[in-house]
Every structure is written in structure tokens, then in C-alpha cells.
Design an enzyme around this catalytic site. Structure first.
Site, PDB file in Angstrom:
ATOM      1  N   CYS A  47      -1.718   6.691   9.869  1.00 23.30           N
ATOM      2  CA  CYS A  47      -0.632   6.018  10.574  1.00 23.30           C
ATOM      3  C   CYS A  47      -1.134   4.781  11.310  1.00 23.30           C
ATOM      4  CB  CYS A  47      -0.001   6.990  11.566  1.00 23.30           C
ATOM      5  SG  CYS A  47       1.337   6.300  12.533  1.00 23.30           S
TER       6      CYS A  47
ATOM      7  N   CYS B  87       4.355  -4.266  16.400  1.00 23.80           N
ATOM      8  CA  CYS B  87       3.819  -3.265  17.332  1.00 23.80           C
ATOM      9  C   CYS B  87       2.341  -3.582  17.566  1.00 23.80           C
ATOM     10  CB  CYS B  87       3.996  -1.865  16.773  1.00 23.80           C
ATOM     11  SG  CYS B  87       5.735  -1.393  16.563  1.00 23.80           S
TER      12      CYS B  87
ATOM     13  N   CYS C  31      -0.601  -1.666  15.672  1.00 25.96           N
ATOM     14  CA  CYS C  31      -0.426  -1.360  14.254  1.00 25.96           C
ATOM     15  C   CYS C  31      -0.933  -2.508  13.394  1.00 25.96           C
ATOM     16  CB  CYS C  31       1.056  -1.103  13.966  1.00 25.96           C
ATOM     17  SG  CYS C  31       1.418  -0.792  12.217  1.00 25.96           S
TER      18      CYS C  31
ATOM     19  N   CYS D  42       3.284   8.730   1.029  1.00 21.59           N
ATOM     20  CA  CYS D  42       3.756   7.800   2.047  1.00 21.59           C
ATOM     21  C   CYS D  42       3.960   6.455   1.366  1.00 21.59           C
ATOM     22  CB  CYS D  42       2.742   7.690   3.181  1.00 21.59           C
ATOM     23  SG  CYS D  42       3.193   6.494   4.464  1.00 21.59           S
TER      24      CYS D  42
ATOM     25  N   GLU E  20       0.836  -1.193   0.000  1.00 19.23           N
ATOM     26  CA  GLU E  20       0.000   0.000   0.000  1.00 19.23           C
ATOM     27  C   GLU E  20       0.874   1.247   0.000  1.00 19.23           C
ATOM     28  OE1 GLU E  20      -4.283  -1.124   1.827  1.00 19.23           O
ATOM     29  OE2 GLU E  20      -2.784  -0.618   3.317  1.00 19.23           O
TER      30      GLU E  20
ATOM     31  N   CYS F 159       5.449  -6.263   7.709  1.00 19.41           N
ATOM     32  CA  CYS F 159       6.378  -5.698   8.683  1.00 19.41           C
ATOM     33  C   CYS F 159       6.621  -6.721   9.787  1.00 19.41           C
ATOM     34  CB  CYS F 159       5.824  -4.409   9.284  1.00 19.41           C
ATOM     35  SG  CYS F 159       6.951  -3.610  10.468  1.00 19.41           S
TER      36      CYS F 159
END
Length: 368
Positions: A333, A115, A118, A104, A91, A111
Site C-alpha cells: 500500500c 497524499c 504515497c 490489486c 502497475e 493519481c
């Protein structure tokens, strides 16, 4: 996979064509079409002979990214789901503002950092992106919006950029040297991969480093950011000071505010104490953006967010709240994730914590 041209600089494109017996100036023409005219089809390279265009089309592709889907928000934000050549998807987000146009982009497919708040981190890591795949996200969105030149880049999409540092550095160089994007308008984000921060500092690039902090004490940060177990806050702050002393560039600390978790007066005072002697830094607060994977976290009230900023500011620390865009289309975010998987594929769960971080940094192919 078919070789791609995006990611090669003018010298590399020139070498590619001279190996085919063509004059060197053809490489410059090819680079200009890719990086300044943002061509996505070889037919657009009208300054190249037709036979060469046909040969290139048969042997290569310009860029690796193709559109799978796009979502648009009323504020002009667009979130693109992009196909890569191996059918993986990433994305990228287009972010128009009154005074600039930013994008962005992602540095990895998925990932590994896990976290807890997230969405991207819940999926694990499939592989690193190549330099060309990083660059092409910007080129793709620029071609979609020829009327508005993209001026800013943030590497805050999917992935941890400092685990993929060689490819990230090559991408930044191509974007600077070939596309003409200023290093000062580039931001690289990290959750605190200390060896990567040390290597990035030695590059001495005038970029902005954004460190995702999210908590002022080790107990809470380890809960939110598992990497804190390996590089606790004291070690991270030392690395931040070293980065500033080496580069003379200010660090931005990103702090996602979550109601009742890290937004209380206690955490605000702790954060002020932690950062009041940190040189050249600022805090950027971000009210938590809801996801479908971390329902226990909630956005703070505006009053709580304001009180938090006031307390931190009383310690002499510069603190602001990020202007939000894209929340309604899950483009803000912490909300990016792969919305589709190739048939039969599965993310590898958290390989970073199965392999020492230093090893991943020194041998990025381990994550590829």
C-alpha cells in the site's frame, strides 16, 4: 489505438460480430474464450473459424495490457509493470494467500490526489483507464497463473477509482457477469471523494467500500490527504453514514500508521471517539510502507501499533492490522508508481485541484 475486445460484454461482442454478418453465437464463443479461458492470442480460439480469427487479429487486439517487467517476492507476491497501447504504463499486483487469491489493480495512470506519504500521488495524473484496461489487469494475471483461480479484487492500485467511476462500474460489471467474480469479493478504495461515494451508493452493489482516513482530525488529515480541504472529516463521515444506510454494507477505514505522526495515544483516542457511533465500520491499520519520495515518514514500532489498536478497540470499534504482502518489492500500500515513462511524456501535475472535484466526477473525460 487498435480496438480491444476486453471490456466488451457478451452482448457487445455479439453485436460486433453480427455487424460483420456472422451468427450471434459466435459472440458467445468469443466471450467465453476471453473471460473463461483467458486466451491472450487469437490462435487459442479454436472454436472460431480460421478466417474469423485472422480477421479479428487484423482489426483488433484481445486485451490492452502487455508485460513490461515483473518482480517477485518470497511470499509469492508479484508486481507487474504493464504497457498500455499508448505506451503509458501501470502497475498491478498478484497476491496469493492460503485461503484466496487476490489482485490489486489500478484505475488511473498515476493519481491526482497528492497524499503526502504515497509514491503514486507524487506523479500526478496522466489519464483515466478504460473499463477494458481495468478488467485486463486481472485477465492478464489470471493467464499468468492458470493453476489458481483469482477470487478477490481490490481497486487499490494507482489512481482514485471514484474519479473514474463510469469506467470502474463497467469494469466491475464485466468482471461479475462475464468472469464470474463475486461482487462481495470486490473492494473499491477512495480517499473520500464524496460525490463519487454518493453515486456509488445509488448503484447498490454488494461490494466493500474502503475509505482511506489516515487521521482523526482535520488539521492532520489535510496535511496527509489534501482532498480533506474540500471534504473535511465531518462531511466525509456524513457521506459514510449515508452510504451504510443506503447499501447496508460495512465500510472499512484504512489507516496507515506513521511513527510520531498519526500513531500516538492522542490520535488513537480521537479515532475511537470519531468512529464509536459510526454504523457498520471497521478500521484496518497498515504500518507505513517506505518509499523513495517521502523519507520523513517511518513505520511505527510493533508496540506502538499494538497500543494504538488497543486504545481504539476500547471504544468498541473493530480494528485489525492488515496482513502485509509485497513490501520488499515495493508492491504494498502506497508504494505503487510508474517505474518507467514513455519517451517525452510527463504527468500533468495535480489536475484534480485545478478543477472542482464535482466537475471531474460529472465529466470524467476531463481527466482522460
Amino acid at each position: 489505438m487498435t480496438p480491444t475486445l476486453v471490456g466488451l460484454d457478451t452482448a457487445e461482442l455479439t453485436a460486433l460480430l453480427t455487424q460483420k454478418g456472422l451468427p450471434g453465437y459466435r459472440g458467445k464463443q468469443l466471450a467465453k474464450g476471453i473471460y473463461t479461458r483467458f486466451a491472450r492470442d487469437f490462435d487459442a480460439f479454436t472454436d472460431l473459424p480460421k478466417a474469423l480469427r485472422e480477421q479479428l487479429a487484423a482489426e483488433t487486439v484481445i486485451g490492452p495490457c502487455t508485460e513490461r517487467s515483473v518482480q517477485s517476492a518470497p511470499d509469492g507476491t508479484e508486481k507487474y509493470l504493464l504497457n498500455l497501447q499508448d505506451s503509458e504504463v501501470i502497475e498491478a499486483v498478484y497476491l496469493p494467500y492460503d485461503d484466496r487469491t487476490s489482485v490489486c489493480v489500478s484505475s488511473q495512470v498515476g493519481c491526482p490526489m497528492a497524499c503526502s506519504f504515497c509514491a503514486t500521488g507524487t506523479e500526478g495524473l496522466a489519464r483515466n483507464l478504460t473499463a477494458g484496461e481495468i478488467v485486463d489487469q486481472l485477465l492478464f494475471m489470471q493467464a499468468k497463473h492458470p493453476e489458481q483461480r483469482i477470487s478477490h479484487l481490490v481497486l487499490m492500485g494507482m489512481g482514485e477509482p471514484l474519479i473514474n467511476l463510469p469506467n470502474v462500474l463497467k469494469a466491475l460489471k464485466v468482471l461479475h457477469d462475464e468472469v464470474g467474480l463475486s461482487y462481495r469479493n470486490m473492494t473499491v478504495s477512495t480517499v473520500g471523494v464524496v460525490p463519487g461515494m454518493e453515486k456509488l451508493a445509488q448503484e447498490d452493489l454488494p461490494i466493500t467500500l474502503a475509505v482511506s482516513l489516515h487521521a482523526p482530525n482535520n488539521a492532520l488529515r489535510s496535511e496527509l490527504v489534501p482532498l480533506n480541504e474540500k471534504y473535511p472529516i465531518g462531511r466525509l463521515m456524513e457521506a459514510c453514514r449515508d452510504y451504510v444506510n443506503t447499501t447496508k454494507r460495512r465500510i472499512t477505514f484504512e489507516y496507515v500508521l506513521m511513527a510520531g505522526i498519526n500513531d500516538t495515544e492522542k490520535e488513537a483516542h480521537e479515532l475511537g471517539e470519531l468512529l464509536k457511533r459510526q454504523p457498520l465500520c471497521a478500521v484496518n491499520t497498515i504500518p507505513y510502507n517506505s518509499t523513495d519520495v517521502a523519507a520523513r515518514y517511518q513505520r511505527p514500532t510493533p508496540e506502538a501499533a499494538r497500543l494504538f489498536r488497543e486504545i481504539v478497540a476500547s471504544y468498541g470499534v473493530t480494528i485489525t492490522q492488515r496482513y502485509e504482502k509485497g513490501h520488499r518489492i515495493a508492491a504494498a500500500c502506497g508504494q505503487l508508481k510508474r517505474s518507467a515513462l514513455k519517451p517525452g511524456s510527463a504527468m500533468r501535475p495535480l489536475p484534480l485541484f485545478q478543477t472542482p472535484v464535482a466537475d471531474v466526477i460529472s465529466d470524467p473525460e476531463q481527466a482522460a
